[in-house]
Design a protein around this motif. Structure first.
Motif, PDB file in Angstrom:
ATOM      1  N   ALA A 318     -10.446  -8.301  -6.514  1.00  0.00           N
ATOM      2  CA  ALA A 318     -10.338  -9.691  -6.084  1.00  0.00           C
ATOM      3  C   ALA A 318     -11.672 -10.686  -5.544  1.00  0.00           C
ATOM      4  O   ALA A 318     -11.910 -11.812  -6.307  1.00  0.00           O
ATOM      5  CB  ALA A 318      -9.517  -9.418  -4.503  1.00  0.00           C
ATOM      6  N   THR A 319     -12.496  -9.343  -5.534  1.00  0.00           N
ATOM      7  CA  THR A 319     -14.001  -9.819  -4.701  1.00  0.00           C
ATOM      8  C   THR A 319     -14.829 -10.698  -5.640  1.00  0.00           C
ATOM      9  O   THR A 319     -15.171 -11.685  -5.769  1.00  0.00           O
ATOM     10  CB  THR A 319     -14.631  -9.268  -4.156  1.00  0.00           C
ATOM     11  N   ILE A 320     -14.922 -10.071  -7.646  1.00  0.00           N
ATOM     12  CA  ILE A 320     -15.498 -10.408  -7.740  1.00  0.00           C
ATOM     13  C   ILE A 320     -15.147 -11.747  -8.919  1.00  0.00           C
ATOM     14  O   ILE A 320     -15.274 -11.625  -9.733  1.00  0.00           O
ATOM     15  CB  ILE A 320     -15.968  -9.454  -9.270  1.00  0.00           C
ATOM     16  N   LEU A 321     -13.996 -12.008  -9.010  1.00  0.00           N
ATOM     17  CA  LEU A 321     -13.438 -13.154  -9.535  1.00  0.00           C
ATOM     18  C   LEU A 321     -14.143 -14.498  -9.641  1.00  0.00           C
ATOM     19  O   LEU A 321     -14.144 -14.833  -8.163  1.00  0.00           O
ATOM     20  CB  LEU A 321     -11.611 -13.275 -10.004  1.00  0.00           C
ATOM     21  N   ASP A 322     -14.473 -15.135 -10.598  1.00  0.00           N
ATOM     22  CA  ASP A 322     -14.787 -15.713 -10.778  1.00  0.00           C
ATOM     23  C   ASP A 322     -13.777 -17.040 -11.241  1.00  0.00           C
ATOM     24  O   ASP A 322     -13.748 -17.384 -12.015  1.00  0.00           O
ATOM     25  CB  ASP A 322     -15.559 -16.521 -11.154  1.00  0.00           C
ATOM     26  N   ARG A 323     -13.031 -17.690 -10.568  1.00  0.00           N
ATOM     27  CA  ARG A 323     -12.053 -19.048 -10.918  1.00  0.00           C
ATOM     28  C   ARG A 323     -12.308 -20.201 -11.926  1.00  0.00           C
ATOM     29  O   ARG A 323     -12.232 -20.612 -12.505  1.00  0.00           O
ATOM     30  CB  ARG A 323     -11.031 -18.954  -9.294  1.00  0.00           C
ATOM     31  N   GLY A 358     -13.532 -14.904  -1.475  1.00  0.00           N
ATOM     32  CA  GLY A 358     -14.026 -15.905  -1.968  1.00  0.00           C
ATOM     33  C   GLY A 358     -14.025 -16.041  -3.739  1.00  0.00           C
ATOM     34  O   GLY A 358     -13.278 -15.362  -3.943  1.00  0.00           O
ATOM     35  N   ASP A 359     -15.458 -16.176  -4.149  1.00  0.00           N
ATOM     36  CA  ASP A 359     -14.935 -15.495  -5.644  1.00  0.00           C
ATOM     37  C   ASP A 359     -16.959 -15.372  -5.879  1.00  0.00           C
ATOM     38  O   ASP A 359     -17.474 -15.201  -5.266  1.00  0.00           O
ATOM     39  CB  ASP A 359     -15.296 -17.144  -6.183  1.00  0.00           C
ATOM     40  N   ALA A 360     -16.703 -14.333  -6.905  1.00  0.00           N
ATOM     41  CA  ALA A 360     -18.643 -14.172  -8.270  1.00  0.00           C
ATOM     42  C   ALA A 360     -19.195 -13.351  -6.496  1.00  0.00           C
ATOM     43  O   ALA A 360     -20.522 -13.338  -6.686  1.00  0.00           O
ATOM     44  CB  ALA A 360     -18.446 -15.213  -8.468  1.00  0.00           C
ATOM     45  N   ASN A 361     -18.446 -12.029  -5.759  1.00  0.00           N
ATOM     46  CA  ASN A 361     -18.967 -11.706  -4.420  1.00  0.00           C
ATOM     47  C   ASN A 361     -19.502 -10.012  -5.382  1.00  0.00           C
ATOM     48  O   ASN A 361     -18.335  -9.420  -4.775  1.00  0.00           O
ATOM     49  CB  ASN A 361     -18.413 -11.567  -3.478  1.00  0.00           C
TER      50      ASN A 361
END
Length: 553
Positions: A318-323, A358-361
């Motif tokens: 969930a943390t690394i997703l870049d929507r 968040g996104d892309a963390n």
């Protein structure tokens, strides 16, 4: 080549003969009397004209026009435009409004009995009067004929009865606060008791007799014709009728619109075709109309499959997703990033995944995976499955793999796998897929329909997960006694403000436990020729025919 050689004399004779033959043929055709009859082809009635009729192009071919068996968008969109329901939605709003009802239901203290006042002076397309008995018949038929959507009411309704000439009373098996939204489902419409009958499997797929602004005039294999119903009780359509062209492919629909063969194009075009038409619309060639959709796409994470049995792994994903990246690469920007299972269309939606992850963390993702015992030498490997028929989810899966490969230093590895659609939907409930990319088309517009089908579980435990229930069917096998209780509470709660608080609690728990990761929410696109106005979608993705008009603002 010798077999085709002619002498100059031979060629001269052939030329003279051909000239004389063509002259005679011309004279015969010119002098022949003109026939006054015209035999139309299937699509001859479906070309844009100046008679005030609208031609709508689509690739969706209806399986049936019987509302008691219609469950696919291709059928429901047509039924919607020929019918009236007790309640409906106005374009741009998810609040139900009375249609054949004259007011919202009066609900008993225990939440089980709904008394609904009905409109007077309404008739069906065949002249049969509409009253409470007719609406009782229509709802009983929807349930008892056992069509594809019958479960929507069969699971909820205990009895339906005309308790007056213009009053309908419905009793539920158990309280369900979202029930009025079910009564706005396109298939739960009034149908003529004279034209239909009740009985399991007794359907009429090729006809429709309701109370709506259009009546069915023609139903062919690749076209339909809707004519105005001159005895319609409500506001009359702004056009003189609608012709529906069913194209055999998105390419054909794309070309039909570009060449002006259809006035309006809606469902379904490919992302690259939508982008092309949008670019031309910006230049003034035609119009592009967009609306927030109600379809959501998410990743289901199977808590019974390693390494997804570890909470930290699910949270890391969930943390690394870049929507935004997913949206651009898989959908050409034709969707909206989503941070809850409940879409932004509904006011109870909370961006809980954005707030928490968040996104892309990527650094945070590595920390979570390291804490769970994974490393470059012992990576977390996760298979992502999707149906092979979905080009969009194929691109999404490849993008997710690239995100992990490029940013996670080998500690998280995605493996992409695909299978045919029927197999995918059959096997997801068997627990065969560690992670799966799933589209969800709601049955009715209420937050309950984005929560209960994913999180509820009738039988299970924290240790084993869901053994029988909705979350098993969606492939996550999620089990939470606390969430089960919250789902039951919101179903019984009639106060909207209190219900909203419960949905906030459910969404917060969803973001903590991560049985699913929301990815994007659909955006709907309609294209209309210049001079075609008032093109609108309702929040259930139906194109509203009656408002479309040519040559007026």
């Amino acid at each position: 080549m010798t077999g085709f050689a002619f002498s100059t004399r031979q060629w001269s004779q052939i030329t003279k003969f051909c000239s004389l033959f063509c002259l005679c043929l011309f004279l015969v055709i010119s002098c022949a009397p003109r026939s006054q009859t015209n035999t139309p082809t299937t699509s001859s009635n479906n070309t844009p004209t100046g008679d005030g009729r609208i031609t709508v192009g689509t690739t969706l071919k209806p399986r049936t026009l019987d509302p008691a068996d219609a469950y696919e968008p291709a059928s429901l969109g047509l039924v919607f435009n020929m019918s009236d329901r007790l309640y409906t939605y106005e374009p741009g709003s998810t609040e139900i409004q009375p249609q054949l009802a004259t007011a919202l239901p009066k609900v008993s203290q225990d939440g089980l009995t709904y008394a609904i006042p009905l409109r007077q002076g309404v008739v069906f397309h065949d002249g049969t009067p509409f009253n409470a008995k007719a609406m009782e018949f229509s709802i009983r038929r929807f349930i008892e004929n056992k069509g594809k959507p019958s479960f929507l009411l069969a699971d909820t309704v205990d009895s339906v009865k005309a308790t007056g000439e213009n009053e309908l009373t419905i009793k539920l098996k158990k309280p369900f606060a979202a029930f009025p939204s079910l009564l706005a489902f396109s298939g739960v419409c009034a149908v003529s008791p004279t034209a239909y009958e009740i009985g399991a499997g007794k359907f009429k797929p090729d006809t429709f007799v309701g109370t709506g602004p259009y009546k069915l005039a023609q139903y062919g294999t690749d076209s339909l014709r809707f004519d105005l119903f001159d005895k319609y009780w409500g506001e009359k359509p702004q056009n003189k009728g609608v012709n529906v062209q069913i194209q055999t492919s998105p390419v054909n629909l794309f070309n039909a619109f570009r060449t002006g063969a259809v006035d309006v194009a809606y469902l379904s075009l490919q992302p690259d075709q939508i982008r092309s038409l949008e670019d031309s619309a910006k230049k003034g060639d035609w119009q592009a109309i967009t609306a927030q959709g109600s379809v959501v796409t998410f990743m289901a994470l199977n808590r019974n499959q390693k390494p997804l049995d570890k909470l930290e792994v699910r949270q890391a994903i969930a943390t690394i997703l870049d929507r935004e990246l997913l949206n651009q690469r898989a959908l050409f920007g034709q969707a909206e990033p989503l941070y809850s299972l409940i879409p932004k269309t509904l006011n109870v939606s909370q961006p809980v995944f954005k707030d928490k992850y968040g996104d892309a963390n990527y650094d945070k993702g590595k920390q979570l995976l390291t804490a769970a015992g994974f490393s470059k030498e012992n990576p977390a490997k996760v298979q992502i499955w999707y149906p092979s028929s979905s080009a969009t989810r194929n691109l999404a899966a490849q993008t997710l793999k690239a995100i992990a490969d490029q940013n996670m230093d080998g500690i998280l590895q995605f493996e992409v796998s695909t299978v045919e659609g029927p197999t995918f939907y059959k096997d997801i409930s068997k627990g065969l897929y560690p992670a799966a990319l799933v589209d969800w088309y709601p049955d009715f517009l209420d937050a309950d329909n984005y929560v209960q089908p994913f999180l509820a579980c009738q039988k299970g435990s924290v240790a084993k997960g869901c053994e029988e229930g909705a979350s098993q069917a969606q492939g996550s096998f999620y089990y939470s006694e606390a969430v089960n209780k919250l789902i039951d509470q919101q179903r019984q709660e009639q106060n909207p403000a209190n219900r909203q608080k419960i949905f906030t609690q459910i969404q917060t728990q969803l973001s903590t436990d991560v049985p699913y990761i929301p990815l994007w929410q659909s955006k709907d696109y309609v294209f209309a020729q210049k001079g075609v106005n008032n093109v609108q979608l309702d929040p259930t993705q139906n194109l509203v025919y009656k408002s479309i008009v040519k040559g007026q603002q």
